[in-house]
Write a protein that holds these residues in place. Structure first.
Motif, mmCIF file in Angstrom:
data_model
loop_
_atom_site.group_PDB
_atom_site.id
_atom_site.type_symbol
_atom_site.label_atom_id
_atom_site.label_comp_id
_atom_site.label_asym_id
_atom_site.label_seq_id
_atom_site.Cartn_x
_atom_site.Cartn_y
_atom_site.Cartn_z
ATOM 1 N N LEU A 113 0.749 -1.164 0.118
ATOM 2 C CA LEU A 113 0.049 -0.205 0.150
ATOM 3 C C LEU A 113 1.022 1.345 -0.016
ATOM 4 N N ILE A 114 0.609 1.965 -1.108
ATOM 5 C CA ILE A 114 1.569 3.290 -1.141
ATOM 6 C C ILE A 114 0.494 4.540 -0.883
ATOM 7 N N VAL A 115 0.821 5.254 0.084
ATOM 8 C CA VAL A 115 0.064 6.406 0.476
ATOM 9 C C VAL A 115 0.815 7.895 0.157
ATOM 10 N N VAL A 116 0.565 8.854 -0.567
ATOM 11 C CA VAL A 116 1.083 9.752 -0.767
ATOM 12 C C VAL A 116 0.007 10.964 -1.111
ATOM 13 N N ARG A 117 0.540 12.088 -0.350
ATOM 14 C CA ARG A 117 -0.539 13.360 -0.713
ATOM 15 C C ARG A 117 -0.481 13.730 -2.060
ATOM 16 N N ARG A 118 -1.627 14.189 -2.558
ATOM 17 C CA ARG A 118 -1.670 14.846 -3.892
ATOM 18 C C ARG A 118 -0.521 15.821 -4.566
ATOM 19 N N ASP A 119 0.066 16.404 -3.485
ATOM 20 C CA ASP A 119 1.286 17.172 -3.988
ATOM 21 C C ASP A 119 2.638 16.426 -3.958
ATOM 22 N N LEU A 120 2.580 15.027 -3.965
ATOM 23 C CA LEU A 120 3.589 13.993 -3.639
ATOM 24 C C LEU A 120 4.472 14.237 -2.583
ATOM 25 N N THR A 121 3.815 14.802 -1.418
ATOM 26 C CA THR A 121 4.528 14.833 -0.180
ATOM 27 C C THR A 121 4.087 13.650 0.570
ATOM 28 N N GLY A 122 4.839 13.340 1.951
ATOM 29 C CA GLY A 122 4.034 12.520 2.803
ATOM 30 C C GLY A 122 3.915 10.972 2.176
ATOM 31 N N PHE A 123 5.036 10.661 1.493
ATOM 32 C CA PHE A 123 4.976 9.097 0.954
ATOM 33 C C PHE A 123 5.149 8.062 2.249
ATOM 34 N N GLN A 124 4.331 7.100 2.020
ATOM 35 C CA GLN A 124 4.674 5.928 3.088
ATOM 36 C C GLN A 124 4.225 4.753 2.022
ATOM 37 N N HIS A 125 5.047 3.608 2.415
ATOM 38 C CA HIS A 125 5.031 2.283 1.986
ATOM 39 C C HIS A 125 4.463 1.486 3.026
ATOM 40 N N LEU A 126 3.446 0.864 3.033
ATOM 41 C CA LEU A 126 3.006 0.037 4.179
ATOM 42 C C LEU A 126 2.562 -1.271 3.966
ATOM 43 N N HIS A 270 19.194 -0.328 5.672
ATOM 44 C CA HIS A 270 20.632 -0.471 6.119
ATOM 45 C C HIS A 270 20.743 -0.534 7.628
ATOM 46 N N GLU A 271 21.458 -1.673 8.103
ATOM 47 C CA GLU A 271 21.182 -1.666 9.685
ATOM 48 C C GLU A 271 19.868 -2.095 10.060
ATOM 49 N N GLY A 272 19.044 -2.860 9.411
ATOM 50 C CA GLY A 272 17.717 -3.062 9.621
ATOM 51 C C GLY A 272 16.554 -1.926 9.399
ATOM 52 N N VAL A 273 17.009 -0.820 9.316
ATOM 53 C CA VAL A 273 16.058 0.251 9.101
ATOM 54 C C VAL A 273 15.819 0.555 7.522
ATOM 55 N N VAL A 274 14.391 0.784 7.346
ATOM 56 C CA VAL A 274 14.293 1.186 5.761
ATOM 57 C C VAL A 274 14.057 2.698 5.822
ATOM 58 N N ARG A 275 14.855 3.119 4.779
ATOM 59 C CA ARG A 275 14.960 4.506 4.436
ATOM 60 C C ARG A 275 14.342 4.824 3.243
ATOM 61 N N THR A 276 13.829 6.010 3.084
ATOM 62 C CA THR A 276 13.248 6.691 1.895
ATOM 63 C C THR A 276 13.778 8.085 1.200
ATOM 64 N N ALA A 277 14.367 7.895 0.135
ATOM 65 C CA ALA A 277 14.975 9.186 -0.664
ATOM 66 C C ALA A 277 13.876 9.466 -1.664
ATOM 67 N N ALA A 278 13.649 10.827 -1.767
ATOM 68 C CA ALA A 278 12.831 11.238 -2.840
ATOM 69 C C ALA A 278 13.520 11.944 -4.004
ATOM 70 N N PHE A 279 13.248 11.903 -5.133
ATOM 71 C CA PHE A 279 13.918 12.574 -6.233
ATOM 72 C C PHE A 279 12.895 13.254 -7.415
ATOM 73 N N THR A 280 13.120 14.310 -7.779
ATOM 74 C CA THR A 280 12.292 14.786 -8.825
ATOM 75 C C THR A 280 12.935 14.560 -10.215
ATOM 76 N N GLN A 281 12.296 13.643 -11.119
ATOM 77 C CA GLN A 281 13.086 13.375 -12.201
ATOM 78 C C GLN A 281 12.459 14.037 -13.721
ATOM 79 N N ALA A 282 13.188 14.757 -14.247
ATOM 80 C CA ALA A 282 12.643 15.455 -15.441
ATOM 81 C C ALA A 282 12.877 14.582 -16.412
ATOM 82 N N VAL A 283 11.794 14.226 -17.508
ATOM 83 C CA VAL A 283 11.816 13.478 -18.485
ATOM 84 C C VAL A 283 11.681 14.347 -19.980
ATOM 85 N N GLY A 284 12.441 14.084 -20.737
ATOM 86 C CA GLY A 284 12.504 14.771 -22.073
ATOM 87 C C GLY A 284 11.751 14.086 -23.115
ATOM 88 N N ARG A 285 11.445 14.591 -24.375
ATOM 89 C CA ARG A 285 10.869 14.279 -25.421
ATOM 90 C C ARG A 285 11.610 13.486 -26.281
#
Ligand SMILES: [Cu+2]
Length: 285
Positions: A113-126, A270-285
């Protein structure tokens, strides 16, 4: 013709159109037809879905609450309070309206279950738990108000599916603009993640490779959900959910369906803890 006559004629025409539309609707309604007549149409629909599966990773998911196979996501707690732990419950109904209970294990779990606010903040993976009544539930804490997208990512009858719906968190939402594209993200506690994606173009398969450091030193991550890490990619604007395929380590293959911006959520352990890193990716034509 007088106005009255024209209106009568128009009314009669409407009646004729209505009758033919009803007749056509009846002919197309699978329930109104015999099993034999319904077969070719069902076959056609399945053929279409099969073709879609061959389209590869450019397919988008997570835009609909129901799919062609008749599965439907029903959120049982569409309204939540902010800033406190509470129960989020939902179920997946089959074409007869019964809760689906048999799920395939994908990435070590039967439901993601992925939960994220409409502005793409507050990501959670449950990883919710399946109750005896066929509903899934998990505790969740949503610190900020706003509309959240919930994605149920699962596999049933061998078919991977992502259905999505919204939950509301009451209060004034402080919506944020998507951060500018960057190749380095902070994952907290001194962890930093670097993204090497090269030039990413719409419709072309791209390799996304991540490296993790802590206090500047390289970190060897631990397996997570049967792979080197987990990546969720969501499109800005409609939050389309991309299926990405892990390669080795923190490498993933993804095909971005259209130009624009996407938010990538990389999760590593890492060391038993799950961590999240978020990136904005620009995709060209
Ligand atoms: Cu998961």
């Amino acid at each position: 013709m007088s106005v009255a006559t024209r209106l009568v004629a128009f009314g009669a025409l409407l009646a004729v159109l209505f009758i033919s539309a009803t007749a056509a609707g009846g002919a197309l309604d699978p329930d109104a037809r015999g099993e034999e007549a319904a077969e070719p149409m069902a076959g056609g629909a399945h053929g279409g879905a099969g073709d879609g599966a061959h389209d590869g990773a450019a397919e988008v998911h997570g835009l609909a609450v129901a799919n062609d196979a008749g599965l439907q996501l029903e959120v049982l707690t569409p309204e939540l309070r902010r800033g406190r732990e509470q129960r989020l419950a939902f179920r997946v109904l089959d074409e007869r309206g019964e809760p689906v209970r048999d799920y395939d294990v994908e990435h070590e779990r039967r439901m993601h279950l992925i939960v994220v606010r409409r502005d793409l903040t507050g990501f959670q993976h449950l990883h919710p738990v399946l109750r005896a009544d066929g509903a899934w539930e998990t505790d969740v804490e949503l610190p900020d108000a706003g509309s959240y997208r919930v994605f149920a990512d699962f596999s049933h009858d061998g078919e991977a599916t992502t259905l999505a719906s919204d939950v509301r968190v009451d209060g004034a939402a402080d919506l944020r603009a998507l951060p500018e594209p960057a190749t380095v993200a902070d994952a907290g506690d001194g962890y930093e993640v670097r993204l090497d994606a090269g030039a990413v173009r719409a419709g072309e398969e791209a390799e996304l490779r991540f490296t993790v450091t802590r206090d500047g030193e390289p970190v060897g991550t631990e397996p997570y959900l049967g792979a080197g890490g987990h990546l969720v990619a969501l499109r800005e604007g409609d939050l389309a959910f991309l299926h990405v395929h892990p390669t080795d380590g923190l490498g993933f293959m993804a095909t971005f369906p259209s130009p624009g911006r996407y938010r990538l959520f990389l999760q590593f352990k890492h060391e038993g803890v799950v961590r999240t890193a978020a990136f904005t990716q620009a995709v060209g034509r």
